[in-house]
Design an enzyme around this catalytic site. Structure first.
Site, PDB file in Angstrom:
ATOM      1  N   GLU A   7     -10.473  31.957 -88.306  1.00 47.77           N
ATOM      2  CA  GLU A   7     -11.248  31.080 -87.421  1.00 47.77           C
ATOM      3  C   GLU A   7     -12.730  31.422 -87.395  1.00 47.77           C
ATOM      4  OE1 GLU A   7     -10.788  29.616 -82.810  1.00 47.77           O
ATOM      5  OE2 GLU A   7      -9.016  29.861 -84.061  1.00 47.77           O
ATOM      6  N   ASP A 106      -6.603  31.408 -84.887  1.00 45.18           N
ATOM      7  CA  ASP A 106      -5.959  31.856 -83.647  1.00 45.18           C
ATOM      8  C   ASP A 106      -4.740  30.987 -83.353  1.00 45.18           C
ATOM      9  OD1 ASP A 106      -7.995  33.679 -83.420  1.00 45.18           O
ATOM     10  OD2 ASP A 106      -9.128  32.529 -81.941  1.00 45.18           O
ATOM     11  N   TYR A 313      -5.023  39.195 -78.019  1.00 45.57           N
ATOM     12  CA  TYR A 313      -5.590  37.849 -77.892  1.00 45.57           C
ATOM     13  C   TYR A 313      -5.877  37.531 -76.426  1.00 45.57           C
ATOM     14  CZ  TYR A 313      -6.313  32.928 -78.998  1.00 45.57           C
ATOM     15  OH  TYR A 313      -6.863  31.685 -79.168  1.00 45.57           O
TER      16      TYR A 313
END
Length: 741
Positions: A7, A106, A313
């Site tokens: 990303e 992600d 995350y």
């Protein structure tokens, strides 16, 4: 060739470094940095995107606000436009060479859409390209190696859910923003934005402010006494009636109080303080907000900590650690370094049983530290937030804290008084996680029937307080409860309210413009200002992600809802215009003119420059200057000397500038100018070369090429030598030097 798409640039670099047997080779492709590992036969190329590399928009024909009615946007075609031309070009070049692509963005709705967007670009040049998907919750060697060992498929339903959000937010935001802005006469950079999530969030803030506006404080009185023991220890006791509403009643009690207090009862008990649950996004935002972080900074910093491999995350709803995580191994990471003593104490336990929150999901674990960071590797704010995550992680494995509480009652002339105390006797989890801990409130050693001297008796007059404004952390929590936005978007919504000058300060305080916008929406388009509509659409997007309904069905329903809303808006356009413009005018009032008692307003000259002028013009010429750029927010704080409202200047991407009282600011500026004149023989030395009369951009560039980029350098330069290198005349150069020296 195997192409891996991450990303962000840094994520691609870290993943390549983890998977490479030796340092990856950096190769630029069409101006984009990529990372190569392996030989020609099994070459892997890693490329990082920049988030979304395409955006949704309307065709150019719809861009003219004056010619295209806002309602036409409801059913307008939505097109895709590239926002990162170099990355798109690099993807197409690499796509032609690739035999396989792995999407490593992600794992959430937004990340799935970003990956699907990149895949769609690749398939335009290589339709038969083989592709798969990897999921990971931390950028660490174990997590990345496990992810590549267990690839899965791209979830196009999840990507569709993300795409539907983009379409809905574009159509609702663009059409309503255009209608409201044109109605208010606010175009250009000063437009009034309206949004599907933004507007109901703003309505919450305005409704709370209205509650404060109509709040009527009620007086009450508190009666207390200061006691002293035989050992000269002093402490305060309060009357059992916490608030007296009748002043005569409290005065009569005060008059009858003697000078001795008797301890009538002592009760000691133990209170258990349970350890906290693991962090999800909202809880981390709330905790970080309580120690001084803005939600925008929390989002930015946690993203950086995640991408650099320090935490898991940061966008998750989960508050339960999954069984797949070796929690003891994660704690062992901290056996060295600044958290050593905490890790060792936890590891000495036979069994590690973490707390569990109410929310359990399967996409990502709660937020926890995944590697040991050195303080030297992070800046001050990053370390502060990293430490918060580490300590919360430890606290979830710790024992409850124990407090000893004491409740004492006293008899003073047959009136009951109370005092309470508490002390932490077993630190438990609070030893690991010290944030916002209540302080010990100690009472002296007391026994029933003890006699104590009264050294002071006092009645305090107080007033009830209005409901408090929402702090950023509290607002994030309420947004979650009402289904406004998602864990990934809520911080951005709050940031947008600040950048549009709808709110200022923290806790958030709305401007008069906010009042006007919310009132107009609530009166003539209530659907957009209430959370039920946006919450329903969020649920519909979840159903798209789960494959229960097609994206097109949700988009059509949202357009029908919006089109119906425009019936009321257009029917009441004149009333909306009047309401909005009245609110906008009120937001421009700075105070009262000291010369003629008319209103001082923010105004614009014929040339477009801003200033504070008197509403009594042309009879009164009083004026004050304003900064050239930035949005002006008039606060409710007033100057004690001039009675003018303080001003705040907001520039995108910069810290707000509290200019304060414009009159005080102007007087301070004049004082500085006079001092500079004294120090420079009556001349004011310019700050920049381009501030010197006769030096424009082209001349400044010539001087810069000759090594002259500051005023001081120009003063010190040899005019004859400088003339040779710049082709500027000696006379002109000496004239500038004389003017400023």
């Amino acid at each position: 060739m195997h192409l891996i798409i991450a990303e962000k640039y840094l994520a691609a670099k870290r993943i390549a470094k983890i998977l490479a047997p030796k340092k990856p080779k950096e190769v630029r492709v069409n101006g984009v940095d990529t990372f190569e590992i392996g030989s020609d036969e099994d070459k892997q190329i890693f490329v990082g995107l920049s988030g979304h590399i395409v955006k949704l928009d309307f065709p150019k024909a719809y861009n003219n606000w004056q010619k295209v009615e806002a309602r036409e946007l409801v059913d307008a075609e939505v097109i895709t436009a590239s926002t990162q031309v170099k990355i798109v070009s690099a993807l197409k070049k690499l796509g032609k060479q690739a035999t396989k692509v792995t999407i490593a963005t992600d794992y959430d709705r937004e990340g799935e859409l970003i990956g699907a967007e990149a895949l769609e670009i690749l398939k335009t040049v290589n339709p038969d390209l083989e592709f798969d998907r990897i999921h990971y919750s931390a950028i660490t060697p174990k997590a990345i190696n496990d992810a590549f060992a267990n690839p899965t498929e791209v979830d196009f339903n999840l990507a569709d859910a993300g795409h539907s959000r983009q379409v809905i937010d574009l159509v609702w935001g663009a059409s309503l923003t255009r209608f409201i802005s044109i109605s208010a006469g606010r175009l250009g950079k000063m437009f009034l934005s309206v949004g599907r999530v933004q507007s109901p969030t703003l309505a919450l803030i305005v409704e709370r402010e209205k509650e404060r506006d109509v709040f009527i404080p009620e007086p009450y009185w508190e009666l207390s006494a200061m006691l002293k023991t035989k050992d000269d220890e002093e402490f305060q006791v309060d009357h059992a009636t916490k608030r007296f509403k009748d002043k005569d009643e409290v005065d009569s009690i005060l008059d009858k109080l003697g000078n001795t207090a008797t301890v009538s009862s002592i009760k000691t008990s133990t209170k258990t303080d349970k350890p906290p649950t693991p962090f999800n996004t909202t809880e981390l935002m709330v905790a970080a907000s309580s120690i001084g972080f803005s939600v925008a900074n929390v989002k930015r910093i946690t993203e950086s900590l995640y991408t650099n491999g320090f935490i898991s995350y940061p966008r998750t709803d989960n508050t339960v650690y999954p069984e797949s995580i070796d929690l003891r191994a994660q704690i062992e990471i901290f056996k060295t370094g600044p958290f050593k003593q905490y890790a060792e104490k936890l590891l000495s336990k036979d069994e590690l049983v973490p707390t569990r929150g109410k929310k359990e999901t399967t996409d990502h674990p709660p937020i926890f530290p995944v590697s040991l960071a050195k303080k030297s590797e992070l800046d001050e704010q990053e370390w502060k937030l990293y430490e918060l995550v580490v300590r919360r992680f430890f606290a979830t494995f710790a024992e409850p804290a124990q407090w000893e509480t004491i409740r004492a009652r006293f008899d003073i002339s047959e009136e009951e008084f109370k005092a309470s105390g508490a002390r932490l006797v077993v630190p438990g989890w609070r030893w690991y996680y010290h944030y916002n801990a209540p302080k010990d409130r100690l009472l002296p050693e007391l026994k029933e029937d003890d006699k104590l001297d009264i050294i002071k008796k006092e009645v305090q007059a107080k007033e009830t307080q209005p409901p408090g404004r929402y702090g950023q952390g509290r607002l994030i929590k309420i947004m979650e409860e009402l289904g406004l936005g998602t864990k990934a978007t809520r911080a951005d919504i709050i940031s947008k309210l600040y950048s549009r000058a709808y709110v200022h300060g923290n806790p958030l305080q709305p401007t008069k413009t906010s009042y006007a916008v919310v009132e107009a929406l609530e009166k003539f388009a209530p659907t957009i200002s209430r959370p039920e509509m946006t919450s329903k659409l969020e649920n519909d997007m979840d159903r798209i992600a789960e494959g229960q309904i097609p994206e097109e069905e949700v988009l059509n329903e949202s357009r029908e809802m919006l089109d119906s809303m425009f019936n009321d808006l257009e029917k009441n356009r004149e009333d909306i215009t009047e309401l909005l413009r009245a609110g906008l005018r009120e937001d421009k009032i700075i105070g009262t003119c000291s010369s003629c008692q008319s209103k001082l307003m923010i105004m614009r000259s014929k040339r477009g420059s801003r200033f504070i002028g008197c509403d009594g013009y042309p009879d009164c010429n009083f004026a004050l200057p304003l900064p050239r750029s930035g949005q002006i927010v008039v606060t409710d704080k007033t100057c004690e000397d001039h009675g003018l409202y303080h001003i705040r200047i907001i520039n995108p991407g910069k810290r707000p500038w509290d200019l304060g009282c414009p009159q005080c600011n102007f007087e301070e500026w004049k004082k500085t100018q006079e001092e500079e004149k004294k120090n420079n023989n009556g001349k004011i030395k310019p700050k920049n070369i381009t501030d010197i009369a006769g030096i424009g951009k082209v001349t400044a560039e010539k001087l810069s090429e000759a090594g002259i980029s500051s005023v001081d350098e120009l003063i010190a330069a040899d005019a004859f030598e400088l003339s040779k290198t710049t082709s500027l005349s000696v006379k002109k150069l000496k004239g500038w030097q004389d003017a400023i020296a």
